[in-house]
Design an enzyme around this catalytic site. Structure first.
Site, short mmCIF file in Angstrom:
data_model
loop_
_atom_site.label_atom_id
_atom_site.label_comp_id
_atom_site.label_asym_id
_atom_site.label_seq_id
_atom_site.Cartn_x
_atom_site.Cartn_y
_atom_site.Cartn_z
N ARG A 56 -2.79 11.35 -10.89
CA ARG A 56 -1.77 10.07 -10.76
C ARG A 56 -0.73 10.12 -11.81
NH1 ARG A 56 -6.06 5.29 -9.03
NH2 ARG A 56 -6.29 5.93 -7.04
N GLU A 68 -6.23 16.06 -3.64
CA GLU A 68 -6.73 15.56 -2.11
C GLU A 68 -7.63 16.36 -1.62
OE1 GLU A 68 -6.48 12.72 -1.22
OE2 GLU A 68 -5.00 11.77 -2.27
N GLN A 73 -15.19 15.10 0.34
CA GLN A 73 -16.74 15.21 0.33
C GLN A 73 -17.20 15.29 -1.16
OE1 GLN A 73 -18.40 15.09 3.17
NE2 GLN A 73 -16.43 15.10 4.44
N TYR A 151 -4.81 12.54 7.21
CA TYR A 151 -5.01 11.78 5.86
C TYR A 151 -4.43 12.71 4.57
CZ TYR A 151 -6.92 10.81 1.38
OH TYR A 151 -6.98 10.48 0.28
N ASP A 169 -8.47 7.67 5.19
CA ASP A 169 -9.48 8.14 4.90
C ASP A 169 -10.87 7.26 5.13
OD1 ASP A 169 -9.68 6.61 2.78
OD2 ASP A 169 -9.98 8.22 1.22
N CYS A 234 -12.72 -9.17 -4.44
CA CYS A 234 -11.74 -8.40 -3.40
C CYS A 234 -10.37 -9.17 -3.25
CB CYS A 234 -12.48 -8.32 -2.13
SG CYS A 234 -11.45 -7.48 -1.03
#
Length: 379
Positions: A56, A68, A73, A151, A169, A234
């Site tokens: 980032r 990415e 996984q 994605y 994703d 949240c």
């Protein structure tokens, strides 16, 4: 008090950033309205809570693309050292295109799903030949490249080039399903396409890269994949139908997976004068083109080893049983037993075996994690 009533009471006790008019039950938002309302609280939360991750630190499309692919996984913390090491040796698309496949797989060793690394290089070669070594800026062009789905194309296009396309994703699907209160099987391609279509028209058009990362980050840190969602912190609490209705344990819903096929395997640590035998796997199929320890299907007894592996009894100095091991792939599970077999120095070796110094397992030959239990016994 029922669980649903308890959840609603909990909801009422929380101060939220932005409450839609549907919360008091007088008005129900459409799916588009509900997702559109995510933007403001989501972006405010991300600005305060985004993790400092190495990929980032810039808008470089190569770094974004590499991260990415590595993150597929794989856990974030596991990826970090691979990302740094990979960039040190292959800092750009051109160097990735030129590296030998063997060295590429060695750099990737331990990340698993090695087809990802091969597709990275295949893609890099296309970029050098067709796009002057640069990643195209258009989503549709990125999507044409090998190993890149909707994605990854969305992540690259939005983060590197500020193209307003979603990057959906598993994290995003989980958040969207809960916010919308949708019980659809989230593994269905049709569900993903619907969420992509909805987000494309509702997402922050000025900061699409941050929006995508914010939604992914919410799923990774708050609306977590395993365990209880952290509803108390949240940013989307006031918009979440699953929370409102006490359905956060039922949503998202996934159809039960088919049980994995189990395969028994007998693995050898085959030693000759301090050298270890390796064998290269076929160029297609599971763990294609990687090196492996010699092995045979089934659970062989000590007496069966010479015949099964083409060894003469007179060539064997000793046979030592090793601990059992297990490795789980996405579709198959290896249940392994092992033996350490020491051979006389006169053994010439089978045509498909490569005898090499132990140190080369560290720096030269890519040996997959499936054999990690036995690799530790070598080193």
């Amino acid at each position: 008090m029922s669980e649903t009533d308890s959840m609603k009471q909990l909801y009422d006790s929380i101060q939220v950033l932005e409450a839609p008019p549907s919360w008091d039950g007088r008005e129900e938002l459409s799916e588009e309205e509900r997702l559109k309302a995510l933007n403001r609280p989501l972006m405010a939360w991300y600005r305060e809570n985004a993790r400092m991750l190495p990929w980032r630190s810039s808008k470089d499309p190569y770094r974004i693309w590499l991260s990415e692919i590595m993150l597929q996984q794989t856990r974030v913390e596991a990826v970090k050292p691979y990302f740094h090491r990979f960039l040190q040796e292959l800092p750009d698309i051109e160097s990735l295109a030129k590296v030998s496949e063997e060295r590429l797989l060695k750099l990737w060793e331990g990340l698993g799903y090695y087809s990802r690394a091969k597709n990275l290089q295949k893609c890099a070669k296309i970029l050098v030949e067709t796009y002057e070594g640069k990643m195209p800026e258009e989503f549709e062009e990125i999507l044409k490249l090998p190993g890149i789905g909707s994605y990854t194309a969305g992540a690259i296009a939005s983060i590197a080039f500020s193209v307003p396309v979603p990057a959906v994703d598993g994290n995003v699907l989980r958040v969207a399903a809960r916010v919308l209160g949708d019980r659809t099987d989230i593994t269905k391609p049709s569900f993903k396409k619907r969420i992509e279509s909805l987000l494309k028209v509702t997402m922050d058009q000025e900061n699409p890269g941050d929006f995508n990362q914010a939604l992914i980050e919410t799923g990774a840190l708050v609306c977590v994949p395993n365990g209880e969602p952290k509803c108390l912190i949240c940013p989307l609490a006031s918009l979440c139908k699953a929370r409102r209705d006490g359905l956060y344990r039922e949503i998202p819903w996934k159809a039960p997976k088919k049980s994995r096929k189990k395969e028994a395997l007998t693995v050898l640590i085959l030693e000759r004068e301090g050298q270890i035998a390796l064998r290269k796997r076929p160029t297609s199929g599971l763990l294609a083109s990687l090196y492996e320890l010699p092995n045979k299907p089934g659970r062989l007894e000590e007496k069966d080893i010479p015949k099964a592996f083409g060894l003469e009894k007179k060539e064997i100095l000793s046979v030592e049983p090793l601990p059992a091991a297990k490795h789980i792939f996405s579709h198959v599970e290896w249940e392994m037993i092992g033996y350490r077999v020491r051979l006389k120095g006169t053994f010439g070796g089978a045509l498909d075996l490569l005898f090499t110094e132990k140190k080369n397992l560290e720096g030269k030959y890519p040996l997959p994690n499936a054999f990690s239990t036995y690799r530790k016994l070598i080193m």
